[in-house]
Design a protein around this motif. Structure first.
Motif, PDB file in Angstrom:
ATOM      1  N   CYS A  13       0.836  -1.203   0.000  1.00  0.00           N
ATOM      2  CA  CYS A  13       0.000   0.000   0.000  1.00  0.00           C
ATOM      3  C   CYS A  13       0.871   1.252   0.000  1.00  0.00           C
ATOM      4  O   CYS A  13       1.597   1.500   0.966  1.00  0.00           O
ATOM      5  CB  CYS A  13      -0.885   0.023   1.241  1.00  0.00           C
ATOM      6  N   ARG A  14       0.783   2.017  -1.059  1.00  0.00           N
ATOM      7  CA  ARG A  14       1.478   3.311  -1.109  1.00  0.00           C
ATOM      8  C   ARG A  14       0.539   4.320  -0.454  1.00  0.00           C
ATOM      9  O   ARG A  14      -0.348   4.886  -1.100  1.00  0.00           O
ATOM     10  CB  ARG A  14       1.781   3.691  -2.543  1.00  0.00           C
ATOM     11  N   THR A  15       0.733   4.496   0.830  1.00  0.00           N
ATOM     12  CA  THR A  15      -0.174   5.335   1.621  1.00  0.00           C
ATOM     13  C   THR A  15       0.553   5.843   2.856  1.00  0.00           C
ATOM     14  O   THR A  15       1.521   5.237   3.312  1.00  0.00           O
ATOM     15  CB  THR A  15      -1.425   4.535   2.045  1.00  0.00           C
ATOM     16  N   ASP A  16       0.071   6.948   3.381  1.00  0.00           N
ATOM     17  CA  ASP A  16       0.560   7.435   4.666  1.00  0.00           C
ATOM     18  C   ASP A  16      -0.292   6.904   5.810  1.00  0.00           C
ATOM     19  O   ASP A  16       0.066   7.047   6.967  1.00  0.00           O
ATOM     20  CB  ASP A  16       0.550   8.974   4.695  1.00  0.00           C
ATOM     21  N   ASP A  17      -1.455   6.309   5.479  1.00  0.00           N
ATOM     22  CA  ASP A  17      -2.400   5.847   6.486  1.00  0.00           C
ATOM     23  C   ASP A  17      -2.659   4.347   6.313  1.00  0.00           C
ATOM     24  O   ASP A  17      -3.654   3.943   5.695  1.00  0.00           O
ATOM     25  CB  ASP A  17      -3.700   6.646   6.377  1.00  0.00           C
ATOM     26  N   LEU A  18      -1.760   3.526   6.848  1.00  0.00           N
ATOM     27  CA  LEU A  18      -1.908   2.082   6.720  1.00  0.00           C
ATOM     28  C   LEU A  18      -3.148   1.586   7.458  1.00  0.00           C
ATOM     29  O   LEU A  18      -3.773   0.617   7.045  1.00  0.00           O
ATOM     30  CB  LEU A  18      -0.651   1.361   7.226  1.00  0.00           C
ATOM     31  N   ARG A  19      -3.540   2.257   8.517  1.00  0.00           N
ATOM     32  CA  ARG A  19      -4.744   1.866   9.269  1.00  0.00           C
ATOM     33  C   ARG A  19      -5.977   1.930   8.368  1.00  0.00           C
ATOM     34  O   ARG A  19      -6.800   1.018   8.363  1.00  0.00           O
ATOM     35  CB  ARG A  19      -4.926   2.750  10.508  1.00  0.00           C
ATOM     36  N   GLN A  20      -6.112   2.991   7.590  1.00  0.00           N
ATOM     37  CA  GLN A  20      -7.262   3.134   6.689  1.00  0.00           C
ATOM     38  C   GLN A  20      -7.254   2.023   5.639  1.00  0.00           C
ATOM     39  O   GLN A  20      -8.286   1.418   5.368  1.00  0.00           O
ATOM     40  CB  GLN A  20      -7.244   4.506   6.016  1.00  0.00           C
ATOM     41  N   ALA A  21      -6.100   1.731   5.065  1.00  0.00           N
ATOM     42  CA  ALA A  21      -5.987   0.656   4.079  1.00  0.00           C
ATOM     43  C   ALA A  21      -6.324  -0.691   4.719  1.00  0.00           C
ATOM     44  O   ALA A  21      -7.016  -1.526   4.117  1.00  0.00           O
ATOM     45  CB  ALA A  21      -4.585   0.628   3.485  1.00  0.00           C
ATOM     46  N   THR A  22      -5.854  -0.900   5.940  1.00  0.00           N
ATOM     47  CA  THR A  22      -6.123  -2.151   6.661  1.00  0.00           C
ATOM     48  C   THR A  22      -7.611  -2.309   6.913  1.00  0.00           C
ATOM     49  O   THR A  22      -8.170  -3.392   6.705  1.00  0.00           O
ATOM     50  CB  THR A  22      -5.332  -2.187   7.984  1.00  0.00           C
ATOM     51  N   ASP A  23      -8.267  -1.243   7.340  1.00  0.00           N
ATOM     52  CA  ASP A  23      -9.711  -1.310   7.569  1.00  0.00           C
ATOM     53  C   ASP A  23     -10.457  -1.638   6.279  1.00  0.00           C
ATOM     54  O   ASP A  23     -11.384  -2.448   6.276  1.00  0.00           O
ATOM     55  CB  ASP A  23     -10.230  -0.001   8.167  1.00  0.00           C
ATOM     56  N   PHE A  24     -10.047  -1.000   5.169  1.00  0.00           N
ATOM     57  CA  PHE A  24     -10.703  -1.294   3.895  1.00  0.00           C
ATOM     58  C   PHE A  24     -10.592  -2.775   3.556  1.00  0.00           C
ATOM     59  O   PHE A  24     -11.586  -3.440   3.274  1.00  0.00           O
ATOM     60  CB  PHE A  24     -10.116  -0.464   2.742  1.00  0.00           C
ATOM     61  N   TRP A  25      -9.359  -3.323   3.568  1.00  0.00           N
ATOM     62  CA  TRP A  25      -9.161  -4.720   3.171  1.00  0.00           C
ATOM     63  C   TRP A  25      -9.784  -5.686   4.170  1.00  0.00           C
ATOM     64  O   TRP A  25     -10.271  -6.745   3.798  1.00  0.00           O
ATOM     65  CB  TRP A  25      -7.678  -5.009   2.933  1.00  0.00           C
ATOM     66  N   SER A  26      -9.826  -5.317   5.439  1.00  0.00           N
ATOM     67  CA  SER A  26     -10.496  -6.141   6.446  1.00  0.00           C
ATOM     68  C   SER A  26     -11.974  -6.301   6.096  1.00  0.00           C
ATOM     69  O   SER A  26     -12.505  -7.412   6.079  1.00  0.00           O
ATOM     70  CB  SER A  26     -10.337  -5.498   7.824  1.00  0.00           C
ATOM     71  N   HIS A  27     -12.625  -5.197   5.789  1.00  0.00           N
ATOM     72  CA  HIS A  27     -14.051  -5.238   5.450  1.00  0.00           C
ATOM     73  C   HIS A  27     -14.277  -5.876   4.080  1.00  0.00           C
ATOM     74  O   HIS A  27     -15.218  -6.649   3.901  1.00  0.00           O
ATOM     75  CB  HIS A  27     -14.655  -3.840   5.511  1.00  0.00           C
ATOM     76  N   LEU A  29     -12.524  -8.163   2.544  1.00  0.00           N
ATOM     77  CA  LEU A  29     -12.256  -9.598   2.556  1.00  0.00           C
ATOM     78  C   LEU A  29     -12.977 -10.350   3.670  1.00  0.00           C
ATOM     79  O   LEU A  29     -12.908 -11.575   3.737  1.00  0.00           O
ATOM     80  CB  LEU A  29     -10.742  -9.842   2.662  1.00  0.00           C
ATOM     81  N   GLY A  30     -13.637  -9.605   4.564  1.00  0.00           N
ATOM     82  CA  GLY A  30     -14.328 -10.250   5.683  1.00  0.00           C
ATOM     83  C   GLY A  30     -13.371 -10.893   6.670  1.00  0.00           C
ATOM     84  O   GLY A  30     -13.690 -11.923   7.264  1.00  0.00           O
ATOM     85  N   LYS A  31     -12.204 -10.279   6.858  1.00  0.00           N
ATOM     86  CA  LYS A  31     -11.172 -10.807   7.759  1.00  0.00           C
ATOM     87  C   LYS A  31     -10.895  -9.763   8.846  1.00  0.00           C
ATOM     88  O   LYS A  31     -10.539  -8.624   8.535  1.00  0.00           O
ATOM     89  CB  LYS A  31      -9.866 -11.094   7.005  1.00  0.00           C
ATOM     90  N   PRO A  32     -11.025 -10.132  10.112  1.00  0.00           N
ATOM     91  CA  PRO A  32     -10.738  -9.172  11.179  1.00  0.00           C
ATOM     92  C   PRO A  32      -9.256  -8.785  11.220  1.00  0.00           C
ATOM     93  O   PRO A  32      -8.396  -9.538  10.755  1.00  0.00           O
ATOM     94  CB  PRO A  32     -11.141  -9.898  12.462  1.00  0.00           C
ATOM     95  N   VAL A  33      -8.996  -7.646  11.781  1.00  0.00           N
ATOM     96  CA  VAL A  33      -7.620  -7.151  11.930  1.00  0.00           C
ATOM     97  C   VAL A  33      -6.973  -7.842  13.121  1.00  0.00           C
ATOM     98  O   VAL A  33      -7.527  -7.855  14.214  1.00  0.00           O
ATOM     99  CB  VAL A  33      -7.607  -5.617  12.135  1.00  0.00           C
ATOM    100  N   LEU A  47      -4.154  -9.270   8.782  1.00  0.00           N
ATOM    101  CA  LEU A  47      -5.544  -9.693   8.914  1.00  0.00           C
ATOM    102  C   LEU A  47      -5.578 -11.139   9.384  1.00  0.00           C
ATOM    103  O   LEU A  47      -4.651 -11.904   9.113  1.00  0.00           O
ATOM    104  CB  LEU A  47      -6.271  -9.566   7.570  1.00  0.00           C
ATOM    105  N   ALA A  48      -6.643 -11.520  10.060  1.00  0.00           N
ATOM    106  CA  ALA A  48      -6.791 -12.887  10.574  1.00  0.00           C
ATOM    107  C   ALA A  48      -7.090 -13.847   9.423  1.00  0.00           C
ATOM    108  O   ALA A  48      -7.912 -13.554   8.553  1.00  0.00           O
ATOM    109  CB  ALA A  48      -7.911 -12.941  11.600  1.00  0.00           C
ATOM    110  N   THR A  49      -6.419 -14.983   9.431  1.00  0.00           N
ATOM    111  CA  THR A  49      -6.692 -16.057   8.476  1.00  0.00           C
ATOM    112  C   THR A  49      -6.675 -17.378   9.223  1.00  0.00           C
ATOM    113  O   THR A  49      -6.080 -17.489  10.294  1.00  0.00           O
ATOM    114  CB  THR A  49      -5.647 -16.099   7.335  1.00  0.00           C
ATOM    115  N   LEU A  50      -7.319 -18.372   8.634  1.00  0.00           N
ATOM    116  CA  LEU A  50      -7.314 -19.699   9.222  1.00  0.00           C
ATOM    117  C   LEU A  50      -5.962 -20.365   8.993  1.00  0.00           C
ATOM    118  O   LEU A  50      -5.192 -19.953   8.111  1.00  0.00           O
ATOM    119  CB  LEU A  50      -8.429 -20.545   8.611  1.00  0.00           C
TER     120      LEU A  50
END
Length: 127
Positions: A13-27, A29-33, A47-50
């Motif tokens: 992620c080319r971003t200054d806000d990794l938290r925002q990117a993490t929240d996007f991909w969490s939602h 993909l349906g995977k909790p942080v 993100l959580a995976t099995l």
């Protein structure tokens, strides 16, 4: 003989806000942080995976955003040599812990040390 398998899908992620990117991909993909700051340096989130799924890691980067794969192994040097025989190129050894490599197709990927205790059912054995 050594072993390897697909380990991680890394969302660069080319971003200054990794938290925002993490929240996007969490939602998306349906995977909790699991962690917004895995190493305490603000560069990695997870993100959580099995246990039988690849790890999903987000990485703050300076280059264009993309996705790359990590291959985990119990013998870093043997796996890098095996991939070189398939015409991959070593680009950079990072902190002596993993190799950034490039496939003949131009895709970058990493060869990393074993990431999970058990390799599981998706293990490849190489001689």
């Amino acid at each position: 003989m050594h072993h390897s398998r697909l380990s991680t899908l890394v969302i660069d992620c080319r971003t200054d806000d990794l938290r925002q990117a993490t929240d996007f991909w969490s939602h998306a993909l349906g995977k909790p942080v699991v962690s917004y700051d895995q190493d305490g340096d603000g560069k990695y989130a997870e993100l959580a995976t099995l246990a039988d799924e690849p790890i999903i890691l987000l990485q703050r980067v300076a280059h264009d955003s993309r996705v790359h794969l990590d291959i985990e192994t119990d013998d870093l040097e043997a796996e890098a040599r095996r991939l070189e025989k398939l015409e991959a190129s070593r680009i950079e050894c990072v902190r002596g812990r993993w190799w950034v490599m490039e496939a003949p197709s131009g895709h970058r990927f990493c060869v990393v040390q074993k990431q999970r205790e058990a390799f599981g059912a998706h293990l490849n054995r190489w001689e």
